[in-house]
Design a protein around this motif. Structure first.
Motif, PDB file in Angstrom:
ATOM      1  N   ILE A  70       0.864  -1.181   0.000  1.00  0.00           N
ATOM      2  CA  ILE A  70       0.000   0.000   0.000  1.00  0.00           C
ATOM      3  C   ILE A  70       0.903   1.234   0.000  1.00  0.00           C
ATOM      4  CG2 ILE A  70      -1.847   1.251   1.174  1.00  0.00           C
ATOM      5  CD1 ILE A  70      -2.723  -1.480   0.212  1.00  0.00           C
ATOM      6  N   ALA A  71       0.830   2.016  -1.063  1.00  0.00           N
ATOM      7  CA  ALA A  71       1.596   3.261  -1.134  1.00  0.00           C
ATOM      8  C   ALA A  71       0.828   4.362  -0.426  1.00  0.00           C
ATOM      9  CB  ALA A  71       1.862   3.640  -2.588  1.00  0.00           C
ATOM     10  N   CYS A  72       1.517   5.147   0.378  1.00  0.00           N
ATOM     11  CA  CYS A  72       0.870   6.184   1.191  1.00  0.00           C
ATOM     12  C   CYS A  72       1.590   7.520   1.015  1.00  0.00           C
ATOM     13  CB  CYS A  72       0.906   5.799   2.674  1.00  0.00           C
ATOM     14  SG  CYS A  72       0.322   4.143   3.068  1.00  0.00           S
ATOM     15  N   SER A  73       0.857   8.598   1.269  1.00  0.00           N
ATOM     16  CA  SER A  73       1.433   9.942   1.283  1.00  0.00           C
ATOM     17  C   SER A  73       0.885  10.688   2.486  1.00  0.00           C
ATOM     18  CB  SER A  73       1.086  10.709   0.006  1.00  0.00           C
ATOM     19  OG  SER A  73       1.564  10.042  -1.139  1.00  0.00           O
ATOM     20  N   ALA A  74       1.716  11.537   3.093  1.00  0.00           N
ATOM     21  CA  ALA A  74       1.268  12.329   4.246  1.00  0.00           C
ATOM     22  C   ALA A  74       2.164  13.557   4.361  1.00  0.00           C
ATOM     23  CB  ALA A  74       1.325  11.504   5.523  1.00  0.00           C
ATOM     24  N   LEU A 158     -11.415   0.930  -2.857  1.00  0.00           N
ATOM     25  CA  LEU A 158     -12.353   1.918  -2.339  1.00  0.00           C
ATOM     26  C   LEU A 158     -11.863   2.514  -1.023  1.00  0.00           C
ATOM     27  CD1 LEU A 158     -15.676  -0.051  -3.037  1.00  0.00           C
ATOM     28  CD2 LEU A 158     -14.597   1.716  -4.455  1.00  0.00           C
ATOM     29  N   ALA A 159     -11.075   1.736  -0.278  1.00  0.00           N
ATOM     30  CA  ALA A 159     -10.581   2.212   1.014  1.00  0.00           C
ATOM     31  C   ALA A 159      -9.447   3.225   0.860  1.00  0.00           C
ATOM     32  CB  ALA A 159     -10.105   1.030   1.861  1.00  0.00           C
ATOM     33  N   ALA A 160      -8.854   3.289  -0.334  1.00  0.00           N
ATOM     34  CA  ALA A 160      -7.720   4.192  -0.543  1.00  0.00           C
ATOM     35  C   ALA A 160      -8.198   5.635  -0.647  1.00  0.00           C
ATOM     36  CB  ALA A 160      -6.964   3.790  -1.802  1.00  0.00           C
ATOM     37  N   PRO A 161      -7.715   6.533   0.193  1.00  0.00           N
ATOM     38  CA  PRO A 161      -8.140   7.939   0.129  1.00  0.00           C
ATOM     39  C   PRO A 161      -7.402   8.685  -0.975  1.00  0.00           C
ATOM     40  CG  PRO A 161      -6.498   7.679   1.828  1.00  0.00           C
ATOM     41  CD  PRO A 161      -6.717   6.306   1.244  1.00  0.00           C
ATOM     42  N   PRO A 162      -7.916   9.832  -1.424  1.00  0.00           N
ATOM     43  CA  PRO A 162      -7.140  10.674  -2.344  1.00  0.00           C
ATOM     44  C   PRO A 162      -5.837  11.082  -1.665  1.00  0.00           C
ATOM     45  CG  PRO A 162      -9.420  11.430  -2.180  1.00  0.00           C
ATOM     46  CD  PRO A 162      -9.227  10.431  -1.097  1.00  0.00           C
ATOM     47  N   ARG A 163      -4.751  11.096  -2.413  1.00  0.00           N
ATOM     48  CA  ARG A 163      -3.470  11.461  -1.808  1.00  0.00           C
ATOM     49  C   ARG A 163      -2.604  12.202  -2.812  1.00  0.00           C
ATOM     50  NH1 ARG A 163       0.802   7.822  -2.939  1.00  0.00           N
ATOM     51  NH2 ARG A 163       0.163   6.054  -4.229  1.00  0.00           N
ATOM     52  N   SER A 164      -1.626  12.900  -2.285  1.00  0.00           N
ATOM     53  CA  SER A 164      -0.672  13.606  -3.136  1.00  0.00           C
ATOM     54  C   SER A 164       0.264  12.584  -3.766  1.00  0.00           C
ATOM     55  CB  SER A 164       0.134  14.608  -2.316  1.00  0.00           C
ATOM     56  OG  SER A 164      -0.710  15.610  -1.788  1.00  0.00           O
ATOM     57  N   LEU A 165       0.443  12.680  -5.071  1.00  0.00           N
ATOM     58  CA  LEU A 165       1.288  11.745  -5.800  1.00  0.00           C
ATOM     59  C   LEU A 165       2.594  12.406  -6.208  1.00  0.00           C
ATOM     60  CD1 LEU A 165      -1.393  10.168  -8.180  1.00  0.00           C
ATOM     61  CD2 LEU A 165      -0.677   9.361  -5.925  1.00  0.00           C
ATOM     62  N   ARG A 166       3.612  11.572  -6.345  1.00  0.00           N
ATOM     63  CA  ARG A 166       4.893  12.029  -6.891  1.00  0.00           C
ATOM     64  C   ARG A 166       5.018  11.429  -8.291  1.00  0.00           C
ATOM     65  NH1 ARG A 166      10.691  11.903  -3.681  1.00  0.00           N
ATOM     66  NH2 ARG A 166      11.665  13.558  -4.916  1.00  0.00           N
ATOM     67  N   ILE A 167       5.026  12.294  -9.294  1.00  0.00           N
ATOM     68  CA  ILE A 167       4.933  11.850 -10.689  1.00  0.00           C
ATOM     69  C   ILE A 167       6.099  12.422 -11.488  1.00  0.00           C
ATOM     70  CG2 ILE A 167       3.523  11.942 -12.785  1.00  0.00           C
ATOM     71  CD1 ILE A 167       1.062  12.140 -10.946  1.00  0.00           C
ATOM     72  N   ALA A 168       6.693  11.576 -12.325  1.00  0.00           N
ATOM     73  CA  ALA A 168       7.771  12.018 -13.205  1.00  0.00           C
ATOM     74  C   ALA A 168       7.246  12.150 -14.627  1.00  0.00           C
ATOM     75  CB  ALA A 168       8.932  11.025 -13.175  1.00  0.00           C
ATOM     76  N   VAL A 169       7.615  13.229 -15.287  1.00  0.00           N
ATOM     77  CA  VAL A 169       7.344  13.412 -16.714  1.00  0.00           C
ATOM     78  C   VAL A 169       8.676  13.270 -17.441  1.00  0.00           C
ATOM     79  CG1 VAL A 169       6.506  14.962 -18.508  1.00  0.00           C
ATOM     80  CG2 VAL A 169       5.393  14.940 -16.264  1.00  0.00           C
TER      81      VAL A 169
END
Length: 465
Positions: A70-74, A158-169
């Motif tokens: 489970i990937a998480c952000s906080a 469904l249990a996963a909340p919206p979170r800030s992602l780290r994305i590479a372009v």
């Protein structure tokens, strides 16, 4: 805010949930000797702006199931030196999240530490225990028992909340499409990092494949958006394969980009799936010129370099003789090319269908400038919104699916016997189609990414009889 209906009694071990992190079921040990609660985590890396730094980390919620992540952000609250029960000190990141036990939900501070070898994924410290709660040190599971079953079902998504992602372009160019991806992503609270593909280098090994950039190992990304130019397809897809080996979600995979860029291979794949396209032929020997032309018709014919892009390296031969001359010229340059029939009824127009995550989200009709038969906007063509038919929509979706592309520009010709696929573009520009249709394509792409990076359930393991 504390949400509870009555005082709780806690045993020395309890089932808990961390809903703000997408962890709906964890076994936790109640440790009154510790002040702050602790959570097992790995791949712990800070990201985001210096004024409001965030933390990306991953959790294996079920002991022994490293295949479930489970990937998480906080948001980072602090970084403290913590001394464990065995006297070892460790500098740990501190976050705040909601802890749910039974009917109660309380905000708690949690330190993050690698507890891979521990039986419990979480320790509940004194700070989380409310004054009215009672501890029964000889009892266990005084609150309702839970199971890990949710991680084996679609409910985990469904249990996963919206979170800030780290994305590479992955992009070498500071163009409109790259800027749109950065702006839209940051407006949604994500951190978008533009990486020059050619400055990446790779450590290829079995246990820990890595991607390095300017002397530093690149972090774990939640997603990669490849914007790889045709001139660096081979190296760009090699870098992308490295991200794939790390388990990172890539909007377009390396295999799909490679296949779509090779026009001959792409047409072979499309033909194998029964997808309509102009009659196409290819040969290596100069002795086969007449037979090659005969396979697609007497003329007019279109001769294309296999590595052509944006209409470059594409020639219209009005007559058979002209076609022979163009073919001889290309062969003299030792260039790889193919020959196609010319769809007259298209009248210098084609339809660009933009496919995102298996849906046609926008379409525009492109018209050639003046007497040019090529309708590319880069060559002065114009564009207008267009309503496509069900058959055209189905053809575009099937073509994108052949290459397993999450983002694709599918170019169609409107022929008398149905739509014909000209090209499947694995790195379509956003400027023309957003301006023409008024659609926010970048937002639709991020909608798809946010869905894709939600955790996937894993199968239960059979127990031996």
């Amino acid at each position: 805010m504390v949400m509870q209906h009555r005082p709780l009694t806690l045993g020395w071990e309890e089932w808990v949930a961390l809903p703000g992190l997408g962890l709906p079921a964890l076994k936790a040990k109640v440790d009154t000797g510790a002040r702050t609660s602790a959570l097992h985590a790995f791949d712990i890396e800070p990201f985001g702006p210096a004024g409001r730094p965030k933390l990306r980390f991953a959790v294996h919620p079920v002991p022994g199931r490293t295949d479930l992540t489970i990937a998480c952000s906080a948001t980072i609250r602090d970084r403290r030196e913590v001394t464990s029960s065995n006297g070892e000190s460790e500098l740990r990141y501190v976050i705040e999240t909601a802890l749910r036990i039974g009917e109660a939900e309380v905000p708690v501070e949690v330190t993050l530490s690698d507890r891979t070898n521990m039986a419990y994924r979480m320790l509940i410290g004194r700070q989380a225990i409310q004054p009215e709660w009672r501890i029964s040190p000889t009892a266990s599971f005084c609150q309702p028992r839970m199971t890990y079953d949710i991680y084996h079902s679609a409910e985990v998504k469904l249990a996963a909340p919206p979170r800030s992602l780290r994305i590479a372009v992955l992009s070498r160019e500071e163009n409109h499409s790259t800027r749109r991806l950065v702006t839209e992503g940051e407006e949604r609270g994500h951190t978008i990092e533009v990486i020059d593909t050619t400055r990446c280098y790779m450590a290829i090994n079995t246990l820990a494949p890595e991607v390095h950039y300017d002397g530093t190992r690149l972090p774990r990304y939640d997603a990669v958006i490849p914007r790889i130019g045709t001139s660096i397809t081979a190296y760009g897809t090699a870098v992308l394969r490295q991200f794939e080996s790390l388990g990172t979600y890539c909007v377009n995979g390396s295999a799909g980009i490679t296949a779509s860029r090779d026009k001959l291979h792409a047409h072979q794949l499309l033909a194998a799936r029964g997808i309509g396209m102009p009659r196409t032929a290819f040969a290596a020997s100069p002795k086969d010129t007449d037979n090659l032309i005969a396979l697609v018709g007497s003329g007019p014919l279109v001769v294309k370099l296999l590595e052509s892009t944006q209409g470059k390296g594409v020639v219209l031969a009005e007559t058979r003789k002209a076609a022979q001359s163009v073919i001889d010229a290309f062969r003299g340059l030792r260039a790889n090319f193919l020959v196609q029939s010319f769809v007259k009824e298209a009248a210098g127009e084609d339809v660009r269908c933009l496919v995102v995550d298996g849906k046609v989200v926008a379409a525009m009709k492109r018209s050639a400038a003046g007497d040019d038969f090529r309708s590319n906007l880069h060559r002065g063509g114009s564009a207008t919104p267009v309503r496509i038919t069900r058959e055209e929509r189905d053809t575009a979706l099937r073509a994108a699916r052949v290459f397993n592309l999450g983002l694709a520009g599918v170019d169609l010709l409107r022929a008398h016997d149905g739509p014909k696929v000209l090209e499947v573009n694995s790195s379509p520009g956003l400027e023309g189609i957003e301006l023409t249709t008024g659609k926010n394509i970048a937002a639709l792409l991020y909608d798809a990414i946010e869905r894709k990076v939600r955790p996937a359930p894993v199968r239960k393991r059979r127990t031996a009889l």
